[in-house]
Write a protein that holds these residues in place. Structure first.
Motif, PDB file in Angstrom:
ATOM      1  N   ALA A 199       2.993   9.967  -9.808  1.00 16.27           N
ATOM      2  CA  ALA A 199       2.290  10.154 -11.079  1.00 16.27           C
ATOM      3  C   ALA A 199       1.581  11.508 -11.111  1.00 16.27           C
ATOM      4  O   ALA A 199       1.568  12.199 -12.138  1.00 16.27           O
ATOM      5  CB  ALA A 199       1.279   9.027 -11.284  1.00 16.27           C
ATOM      6  N   ALA A 200       1.016  11.897  -9.970  1.00 10.65           N
ATOM      7  CA  ALA A 200       0.335  13.194  -9.913  1.00 10.65           C
ATOM      8  C   ALA A 200       1.322  14.343 -10.055  1.00 10.65           C
ATOM      9  O   ALA A 200       1.012  15.377 -10.649  1.00 10.65           O
ATOM     10  CB  ALA A 200      -0.436  13.318  -8.604  1.00 10.65           C
TER      11      ALA A 200
ATOM     12  N   ARG B 134       0.830  -1.207   0.000  1.00 17.37           N
ATOM     13  CA  ARG B 134       0.000   0.000   0.000  1.00 17.37           C
ATOM     14  C   ARG B 134       0.863   1.255   0.000  1.00 17.37           C
ATOM     15  O   ARG B 134       0.516   2.262  -0.634  1.00 17.37           O
ATOM     16  CB  ARG B 134      -0.959  -0.021   1.201  1.00 17.37           C
ATOM     17  CG  ARG B 134      -2.137  -0.953   1.010  1.00 17.37           C
ATOM     18  CD  ARG B 134      -3.198  -0.727   2.054  1.00 17.37           C
ATOM     19  NE  ARG B 134      -2.843  -1.345   3.318  1.00 17.37           N
ATOM     20  CZ  ARG B 134      -3.152  -2.600   3.637  1.00 17.37           C
ATOM     21  NH1 ARG B 134      -3.787  -3.374   2.759  1.00 17.37           N
ATOM     22  NH2 ARG B 134      -2.835  -3.094   4.808  1.00 17.37           N
TER      23      ARG B 134
ATOM     24  N   THR C 144       9.560   7.419  -9.196  1.00 20.22           N
ATOM     25  CA  THR C 144       9.558   6.802  -7.871  1.00 20.22           C
ATOM     26  C   THR C 144      10.924   6.177  -7.607  1.00 20.22           C
ATOM     27  O   THR C 144      11.788   6.122  -8.480  1.00 20.22           O
ATOM     28  CB  THR C 144       8.479   5.711  -7.780  1.00 20.22           C
ATOM     29  OG1 THR C 144       8.816   4.662  -8.707  1.00 20.22           O
ATOM     30  CG2 THR C 144       7.110   6.278  -8.146  1.00 20.22           C
TER      31      THR C 144
ATOM     32  N   ASP D  88       4.241  13.962 -11.575  1.00 16.30           N
ATOM     33  CA  ASP D  88       5.075  13.661 -12.747  1.00 16.30           C
ATOM     34  C   ASP D  88       6.539  13.529 -12.356  1.00 16.30           C
ATOM     35  O   ASP D  88       7.433  14.081 -12.990  1.00 16.30           O
ATOM     36  CB  ASP D  88       4.915  14.746 -13.818  1.00 16.30           C
ATOM     37  CG  ASP D  88       5.454  14.273 -15.174  1.00 16.30           C
ATOM     38  OD1 ASP D  88       5.532  13.050 -15.361  1.00 16.30           O
ATOM     39  OD2 ASP D  88       5.799  15.129 -16.011  1.00 16.30           O
TER      40      ASP D  88
ATOM     41  N   ALA E  38       2.069   1.759  -3.503  1.00 16.83           N
ATOM     42  CA  ALA E  38       0.971   2.261  -4.335  1.00 16.83           C
ATOM     43  C   ALA E  38       0.746   3.748  -4.095  1.00 16.83           C
ATOM     44  O   ALA E  38       0.517   4.520  -5.039  1.00 16.83           O
ATOM     45  CB  ALA E  38      -0.306   1.482  -4.032  1.00 16.83           C
ATOM     46  N   LEU E  39       0.839   4.184  -2.837  1.00 19.58           N
ATOM     47  CA  LEU E  39       0.693   5.608  -2.525  1.00 19.58           C
ATOM     48  C   LEU E  39       1.836   6.415  -3.132  1.00 19.58           C
ATOM     49  O   LEU E  39       1.626   7.509  -3.672  1.00 19.58           O
ATOM     50  CB  LEU E  39       0.659   5.814  -1.008  1.00 19.58           C
ATOM     51  CG  LEU E  39      -0.630   5.395  -0.299  1.00 19.58           C
ATOM     52  CD1 LEU E  39      -0.426   5.436   1.214  1.00 19.58           C
ATOM     53  CD2 LEU E  39      -1.772   6.331  -0.698  1.00 19.58           C
ATOM     54  N   GLU E  40       3.049   5.879  -3.046  1.00 21.78           N
ATOM     55  CA  GLU E  40       4.202   6.571  -3.614  1.00 21.78           C
ATOM     56  C   GLU E  40       4.045   6.718  -5.126  1.00 21.78           C
ATOM     57  O   GLU E  40       4.318   7.792  -5.694  1.00 21.78           O
ATOM     58  CB  GLU E  40       5.484   5.805  -3.287  1.00 21.78           C
ATOM     59  CG  GLU E  40       6.751   6.483  -3.820  1.00 21.78           C
ATOM     60  CD  GLU E  40       7.981   5.617  -3.633  1.00 21.78           C
ATOM     61  OE1 GLU E  40       9.062   6.189  -3.432  1.00 21.78           O
ATOM     62  OE2 GLU E  40       7.863   4.376  -3.707  1.00 21.78           O
ATOM     63  N   GLU E  41       3.611   5.660  -5.788  1.00 14.41           N
ATOM     64  CA  GLU E  41       3.445   5.716  -7.239  1.00 14.41           C
ATOM     65  C   GLU E  41       2.332   6.678  -7.635  1.00 14.41           C
ATOM     66  O   GLU E  41       2.448   7.399  -8.632  1.00 14.41           O
ATOM     67  CB  GLU E  41       3.162   4.310  -7.774  1.00 14.41           C
ATOM     68  CG  GLU E  41       4.354   3.365  -7.655  1.00 14.41           C
ATOM     69  CD  GLU E  41       4.013   1.951  -8.088  1.00 14.41           C
ATOM     70  OE1 GLU E  41       2.796   1.665  -8.222  1.00 14.41           O
ATOM     71  OE2 GLU E  41       4.939   1.145  -8.288  1.00 14.41           O
ATOM     72  N   ALA E  42       1.253   6.686  -6.843  1.00 16.91           N
ATOM     73  CA  ALA E  42       0.160   7.608  -7.141  1.00 16.91           C
ATOM     74  C   ALA E  42       0.591   9.054  -6.970  1.00 16.91           C
ATOM     75  O   ALA E  42       0.286   9.921  -7.817  1.00 16.91           O
ATOM     76  CB  ALA E  42      -1.038   7.300  -6.239  1.00 16.91           C
ATOM     77  N   ASN E  43       1.331   9.344  -5.905  1.00 13.21           N
ATOM     78  CA  ASN E  43       1.805  10.711  -5.676  1.00 13.21           C
ATOM     79  C   ASN E  43       2.818  11.124  -6.735  1.00 13.21           C
ATOM     80  O   ASN E  43       2.818  12.270  -7.201  1.00 13.21           O
ATOM     81  CB  ASN E  43       2.427  10.828  -4.283  1.00 13.21           C
ATOM     82  CG  ASN E  43       1.409  10.662  -3.173  1.00 13.21           C
ATOM     83  OD1 ASN E  43       0.219  10.919  -3.368  1.00 13.21           O
ATOM     84  ND2 ASN E  43       1.864  10.232  -2.000  1.00 13.21           N
TER      85      ASN E  43
END
Length: 256
Positions: free
Chosen positions: A45-46, A35, A51, A48, A38-43
Motif C-alpha cells: 500500500a505504501a 502478520r 500484493t 502502491d 499484514a506486513l506485505e499489504e502495508a508495504n
C-alpha cells in the motif's frame, strides 16, 4: 509380517501425523503468516503495488484466508502425512532383517530418524521456509528447483551412508559403521550446501518475525515426523511381538 501390514499401519499413522502437524501449523505457524501478510499489504500500500493475494484475485484463483488456514491447511497436511507415512512404512518393510540384528521395531525407528534428517531437517537448514512477504516472485521457480534438488541429493547420500554403515557394522563393528556412515553424510552434505546456490531475499522483513515463522515451520515438521516415527515404531513392534508369539505357539504345538 508383510509390506501390506507395514503400509496399512503407515497410512493410519500418517493420517494421525497429518492432523498433529495441522494443529501445530494452525496454532503456532498461522499467527506469523497473518502478520507476514499484514506486513506485505502495508508495504504494498505504501508503494502502491499489488500484493500476491491481489495478483491471484486478478487471475480468478483467489482462496479466502479463512479457508486457507483451516480446510486448505488441513487437507494439505493430511495429504502429506499419508504420503510420508506410506513411504516410511514401505522403506521400513524393505529394511527388516537388513540392518544387522535390529528388530523390525528398531529398524523402523532408524528409518524414521534417517528420513527426518535427510528429507526434512537438513534441507530445511539450507533452504528454510519463508513467509509470504519474503522472496521475489521472479525467483520462485529457481528456489523451488534448488530445494527439491537438495532434497534428492540428501536422500541419495543418506542411502549410500546407510549402506556403508550396515556393511562396516557387519565387517568391523557397529560403532565404526555408525560413525563412518554419519561422517560420510555430514561431509558430503556440507560440501553440497556450500556448492548449491544461496537464497538471500529477506530484504527489510523483521528478523524476529522471520525467526518465529521458521521456528514454527520446523516444529510442524517435527510434529509430522515425530508422530510417524514414534507411532509406526510402536505399531510395528507390537505386530512383531504378536507374530513371534503365534510362531512360538505353532512351534510348540508341532513339537508335542
Amino acid at each position: 509380517m508383510t509390506a501390506r501390514n507395514f503400509l496399512v499401519r503407515g497410512l493410519l499413522i500418517g493420517l494421525l501425523a497429518g492432523f498433529a502437524s495441522f494443529l501445530v501449523a494452525h496454532q503456532v505457524g498461522e499467527p506469523h503468516v497473518e502478520r507476514a501478510i499484514a506486513l506485505e499489504e502495508a508495504n504494498a500500500a505504501a508503494a502502491d503495488e499489488p500484493t500476491h493475494a491481489d495478483e491471484h484475485a486478478d487471475e480468478g484463483t483467489s482462496v479466502s484466508r479463512p479457508n486457507q488456514r483451516t480446510w486448505g491447511l488441513l487437507t494439505g497436511t493430511l495429504a502429506v502425512g499419508l504420503a510420508v507415512g506410506g513411504l516410511v512404512a514401505l522403506v521400513a518393510a524393505g529394511t527388516v532383517g537388513r540392518l544387522g540384528r535390529l528388530s523390525p521395531g528398531q529398524s523402523t525407528a532408524v528409518v524414521s530418524l534417517v528420513g527426518f534428517v535427510a528429507v526434512a531437517l537438513v534441507p530445511f537448514l539450507k533452504y528454510p521456509a519463508t513467509p509470504p512477504a519474503v522472496g521475489s516472485g521472479d525467483t520462485i521457480g529457481d528456489r523451488t528447483s534448488w530445494f527439491f534438488g537438495f532434497v534428492l541429493i540428501s536422500v541419495a547420500v543418506a542411502a549410500l551412508a546407510s549402506l556403508l554403515a550396515v556393511r562396516l557394522a557387519a565387517d568391523v563393528s557397529t560403532y565404526v559403521g555408525v560413525v563412518s556412515g554419519a561422517g560420510l553424510y555430514l561431509v558430503v552434505m556440507v560440501a553440497a550446501g556450500l556448492l548449491m546456490p544461496t537464497v538471500n531475499e529477506v530484504g527489510d522483513f523483521p528478523a524476529d518475525e522471520l525467526w518465529f515463522f521458521r521456528r514454527a515451520s520446523l516444529l510442524t515438521l517435527v510434529a509430522l515426523w515425530g508422530v510417524i516415527g514414534v507411532g509406526l515404531t510402536g505399531l510395528v513392534a507390537r505386530l512383531h511381538g504378536q507374530t513371534s508369539a503365534v510362531r512360538a505357539r505353532r512351534e510348540l504345538a508341532a513339537s508335542l
